[in-house]
Design an enzyme around this catalytic site. Structure first.
Site, PDB file in Angstrom:
ATOM      1  N   CYS A 160       0.815  -1.231   0.000  1.00  0.00           N
ATOM      2  CA  CYS A 160       0.000   0.000   0.000  1.00  0.00           C
ATOM      3  C   CYS A 160       0.845   1.276   0.000  1.00  0.00           C
ATOM      4  O   CYS A 160       0.700   2.105  -0.889  1.00  0.00           O
ATOM      5  CB  CYS A 160      -0.902   0.015   1.229  1.00  0.00           C
ATOM      6  SG  CYS A 160      -2.074  -1.342   1.272  1.00  0.00           S
TER       7      CYS A 160
HETATM    8  N1  LIG Z   1      -2.912  -5.744   2.480  1.00  0.00           N
HETATM    9  C1  LIG Z   1      -3.195  -4.629   3.118  1.00  0.00           C
HETATM   10  O1  LIG Z   1      -2.668  -4.349   4.189  1.00  0.00           O
HETATM   11  C2  LIG Z   1      -4.235  -3.653   2.567  1.00  0.00           C
HETATM   12  C3  LIG Z   1      -4.741  -2.650   3.416  1.00  0.00           C
HETATM   13  C4  LIG Z   1      -5.682  -1.768   2.935  1.00  0.00           C
HETATM   14  C5  LIG Z   1      -6.100  -1.853   1.607  1.00  0.00           C
HETATM   15  N2  LIG Z   1      -5.594  -2.837   0.784  1.00  0.00           N
HETATM   16  C6  LIG Z   1      -6.101  -2.879  -0.584  1.00  0.00           C
HETATM   17  O2  LIG Z   1      -7.013  -3.976  -0.687  1.00  0.00           O
HETATM   18  C7  LIG Z   1      -6.941  -4.570  -1.980  1.00  0.00           C
HETATM   19  C8  LIG Z   1      -6.615  -6.050  -1.859  1.00  0.00           C
HETATM   20  O3  LIG Z   1      -5.344  -6.192  -1.277  1.00  0.00           O
HETATM   21  P1  LIG Z   1      -4.846  -7.550  -0.603  1.00  0.00           P
HETATM   22  O4  LIG Z   1      -3.621  -7.179   0.167  1.00  0.00           O
HETATM   23  O5  LIG Z   1      -5.964  -8.246   0.100  1.00  0.00           O
HETATM   24  O6  LIG Z   1      -4.433  -8.394  -1.908  1.00  0.00           O
HETATM   25  P2  LIG Z   1      -4.021  -9.939  -1.944  1.00  0.00           P
HETATM   26  O7  LIG Z   1      -3.081 -10.073  -3.077  1.00  0.00           O
HETATM   27  O8  LIG Z   1      -3.634 -10.431  -0.586  1.00  0.00           O
HETATM   28  O9  LIG Z   1      -5.373 -10.698  -2.296  1.00  0.00           O
HETATM   29  C9  LIG Z   1      -6.087 -10.458  -3.446  1.00  0.00           C
HETATM   30  C10 LIG Z   1      -6.755 -11.742  -3.904  1.00  0.00           C
HETATM   31  O10 LIG Z   1      -7.544 -11.403  -5.049  1.00  0.00           O
HETATM   32  C11 LIG Z   1      -7.459 -12.478  -5.974  1.00  0.00           C
HETATM   33  N3  LIG Z   1      -7.845 -12.001  -7.301  1.00  0.00           N
HETATM   34  C12 LIG Z   1      -7.080 -11.343  -8.203  1.00  0.00           C
HETATM   35  N4  LIG Z   1      -7.817 -11.044  -9.300  1.00  0.00           N
HETATM   36  C13 LIG Z   1      -9.065 -11.526  -9.076  1.00  0.00           C
HETATM   37  C14 LIG Z   1     -10.267 -11.544  -9.826  1.00  0.00           C
HETATM   38  N5  LIG Z   1     -10.329 -10.973 -11.021  1.00  0.00           N
HETATM   39  N6  LIG Z   1     -11.338 -12.144  -9.302  1.00  0.00           N
HETATM   40  C15 LIG Z   1     -11.277 -12.733  -8.084  1.00  0.00           C
HETATM   41  N7  LIG Z   1     -10.181 -12.756  -7.316  1.00  0.00           N
HETATM   42  C16 LIG Z   1      -9.085 -12.149  -7.803  1.00  0.00           C
HETATM   43  C17 LIG Z   1      -6.031 -12.965  -5.847  1.00  0.00           C
HETATM   44  O11 LIG Z   1      -5.914 -14.294  -6.337  1.00  0.00           O
HETATM   45  C18 LIG Z   1      -5.792 -12.840  -4.353  1.00  0.00           C
HETATM   46  O12 LIG Z   1      -6.103 -14.046  -3.668  1.00  0.00           O
HETATM   47  C19 LIG Z   1      -5.883  -3.762  -2.738  1.00  0.00           C
HETATM   48  O13 LIG Z   1      -6.522  -2.752  -3.444  1.00  0.00           O
HETATM   49  C20 LIG Z   1      -5.042  -3.165  -1.632  1.00  0.00           C
HETATM   50  O14 LIG Z   1      -4.411  -1.958  -2.042  1.00  0.00           O
HETATM   51  C21 LIG Z   1      -4.674  -3.732   1.245  1.00  0.00           C
END
Ligand SMILES: NC(=O)c1ccc[n+]([C@@H]2O[C@H](COP(=O)([O-])OP(=O)(O)OC[C@H]3O[C@@H](n4cnc5c(N)ncnc54)[C@H](O)[C@@H]3O)[C@@H](O)[C@H]2O)c1
Length: 421
Positions: free
Chosen positions: A263
Site C-alpha cells: 500500500c
Molecule cells: N494488504 C493490506 O494491508 C491492505 C490494506 C488496505 C487496503 N488494501 C487494498 O485492498 C486490496 C486487496 O489487497 P490484498 O492485500 O488483500 O491483496 P491480496 O493479493 O492479498 O489478495 C487479493 C486476492 O484477489 C485475488 N484475485 C485477483 N484477481 C481476481 C479476480 N479478477 N477475481 C477474483 N479474485 C481475484 C487474488 O488471487 C488474491 O487471492 C488492494 O486494493 C489493496 O491496495 C490492502
C-alpha cells in the site's frame, strides 16, 4: 431469485478479503468467497489460512458453518452483498486496474437485482463511478442505484496490528446514490462499530489515498532528516526521541531502509496518476518518492563504508540481512526494502545471506539467498550484519553482545560494534 441466499460473497480472498469474511462469520452471516487462484481456494477448502492474521481455526470454523471458497463466479448470484477486495498494484510502475475490471465483469455477469456491490480495493478517485459502474451495468444489463446498489468502502486493515482489526477500525462508506450509501451502511453496520459516510465515492477513494500518502510523505521527511543528520554528524534517533515528546502538533514517524508493502509505496502512484490525468502536478509526491527510493542505496553505501573502514573488502564480504519482510513480525515481502539492499550488495560482490523467522525463502531475481537458521550462527559468520526489520525475536542485548559489526537501520541498538542509519 435463487433459493439458497448467501449474506456475503467476497471476491478476492487475500489480506483484506479473508479477515472481512471472518468478521462477517463471527456475527452469523452466511458467507462464501470467489477467487481466481485455484491454490488459494484449495487451501481454504482444506481449512488452511494463507493470511498471517487469520488463524487456521478461523477458516475451519467458517467452513463448519457452511463457508465455501470457489473459483466459480456463479457463487456471486447467490449473494445479498458482494464485496470486491482484489489487488490494485502497479505494472511497469503504473496503476494496474486489470484485477478490478476482471472482478467487476465476474460480478456483473452474475449480478441479481437488489444486490449490494461494494468495492474495497484502493484506487484513484473515479474508479467506482467511471471504471466499475459501467462494467457492472454493461455485463448485467442492470442499472446502479435503481436495480442494484453500488458503494465504495476503502479497507484500512493493518496486518500485524493487535489493537485495531476489522471490527473496531472506523470505516468510510460511500454510495453512488444516497440510497446506495444507506444500503452500504446497513450492511457494514452489522459488524463494524463505527461508520463514516462520505459525500460521494470520489471523496472516499481520495480519503484512502490521502491516509496512505500522508504516511509516505511523512516517512520521506524523516528519511531526509536522517540523511542530513548522517552528513552533519547529528544523532537522528535522539532528534526523533526529543521531537516525539511534543504532546501536540507532531506525529512521530521513523526513518528506515525504505518503504515497503502493498500500500504505502503503491498508493501515492495512484494519486500521482490521478493528478496527471487532471493536469495537476503533485510535487510533494515526486519529492517524497525520490527520497524514499534513495534509502536502500544509502543503506548499501553505509554498509560498504563500514566494511571499508574495518579493512574488509566489499567483494567477498559476508553480509547478513536481519529481517526480509517489509515490516516487523509479518511474512509479507511485497516491495520490501530488503530486496534493493540485497541487490545492491550483490552487485558490489558481497555474499548476502538473510535471517527472518517468517520468510522461508528470499530471492533477488532468480538468485535465492541462503537463509540462516539461527541468528547467533549468522552473526558469528558475518563480516557485517544489517538490522533491516525490528522483529520481536531480535533481542538488542544479544545482538550487541555478538560483537559482530552491525548497521542498525531502526535505531534500536547501542554499543561499540553498532552503527546507525
Ligand atoms: N494488504 C493490506 O494491508 C491492505 C490494506 C488496505 C487496503 N488494501 C487494498 O485492498 C486490496 C486487496 O489487497 P490484498 O492485500 O488483500 O491483496 P491480496 O493479493 O492479498 O489478495 C487479493 C486476492 O484477489 C485475488 N484475485 C485477483 N484477481 C481476481 C479476480 N479478477 N477475481 C477474483 N479474485 C481475484 C487474488 O488471487 C488474491 O487471492 C488492494 O486494493 C489493496 O491496495 C490492502
Amino acid at each position: 431469485m435463487s433459493e439458497a441466499r448467501t449474506d456475503l460473497v467476497v471476491v478476492g480472498l487475500g489480506y483484506v478479503g479473508l479477515p472481512l469474511l471472518v468478521r462477517a462469520h463471527e456475527i452469523g452471516m452466511r458467507t462464501a468467497g470467489f477467487d481466481i487462484s485455484a491454490e488459494v481456494v484449495a487451501g481454504l477448502g482444506a481449512g488452511r489460512s494463507h493470511v498471517a492474521d487469520v488463524p487456521h481455526s478461523a477458516v475451519a470454523d467458517m467452513a463448519a458453518a457452511g463457508f465455501r471458497a470457489t473459483t466459480d463466479p456463479a457463487v456471486i448470484a447467490e449473494a445479498d452483498a458482494v464485496v470486491v477486495c482484489v489487488p490494485t498494484g502497479l505494472t511497469d510502475g503504473a496503476p494496474d486496474l486489470s484485477a478490478v475490471r476482471a472482478a467487476a465483469r465476474s460480478v456483473g455477469e452474475n449480478l441479481r437485482p437488489g444486490t449490494l456491490v461494494v468495492l474495497e480495493s484502493t484506487s484513484y478517485p473515479g474508479t467506482t463511478e467511471d471504471v466499475v459502474r459501467p462494467i457492472l451495468e454493461e455485463s448485467s444489463g442492470l442499472v446502479a442505484g435503481e436495480d442494484f446498489h453500488l458503494a465504495y468502502s476503502p479497507e484500512r486493515i493493518d496486518p500485524g496490528n493487535e489493537v485495531f482489526g476489522v471490527r473496531n477500525t472506523p470505516k468510510v462508506v460511500a454510495g453512488v446514490t444516497p440510497l446506495c450509501a444507506k444500503h452500504g451502511v446497513a450492511f457494514y453496520g452489522r459488524f463494524i462499530d463505527t461508520l463514516v459516510v462520505s459525500r460521494g465515492t470520489r471523496e472516499a477513494e481520495m480519503a484512502k489515498l490521502l491516509e496512505n500518502t500522508y504516511r509516505y510523505v511523512s516517512i520521506a521527511l524523516v528519511n531526509e532528516v536522517a540523511l542530513f543528520c548522517d552528513r552533519t554528524g547529528i544523532d537522528v534517533w535522539d532528534v526523533l526521541h526529543c521531537a516525539g515528546t511534543k504532546p501536540f502538533g507532531y506525529a512521530p514517524f521513523q526513518p528506515g531502509p525504505g518503504v515497503g508493502g502493498h500500500c504505502i509505496p503503491v498508493d501515492p502512484v495512484y494519486l500521482e496518476t490521478a493528478g496527471v490525468s487532471a493536469g495537476f502536478d503533485f510535487r510533494t509526491l515526486s519529492a517524497a518518492r525520490e527520497v524514499n527510493e534513495r534509502m536502500p542505496h544509502h543503506v548499501v553505501d553505509r554498509a560498504e563504508r563500514l566494511l571499508q573502514d574495518a579493512g574488509i573488502a566489499v567483494e567477498g564480504a559476508r553480509v547478513l540481512l536481519l529481517g526480509a519482510s517489509y515490516k516487523p513480525d509479518i511474512a509479507d515481502t511485497r516491495e520490501t526494502p530488503a530486496l534493493p539492499v540485497a541487490s545492491g550488495l550483490l552487485k558490489s560482490g558481497a555474499e548476502v545471506v538473510y535471517h527472518d523467522p517468517n520468510v522461508p525463502e528470499f530471492a533477488v531475481g532468480e538468485r535465492g539467498l541462503r537463509r540462516v537458521e539461527h541468528v547467533e550462527d549468522g552473526l558469528r559468520e558475518a563480516d557485517l550484519a544489517i538490522l533491516l526489520q525490528d522483529h520481536a525475536c531480535y533481542d538488542p542485548v544479544r545482538l550487541v553482545a555478538s560483537r559482530c559489526l552491525l548497521l542498525d537501520t531502526r535505531g534500536k541498538l547501542a554499543g561499540e560494534n553498532i552503527s546507525h542509519l
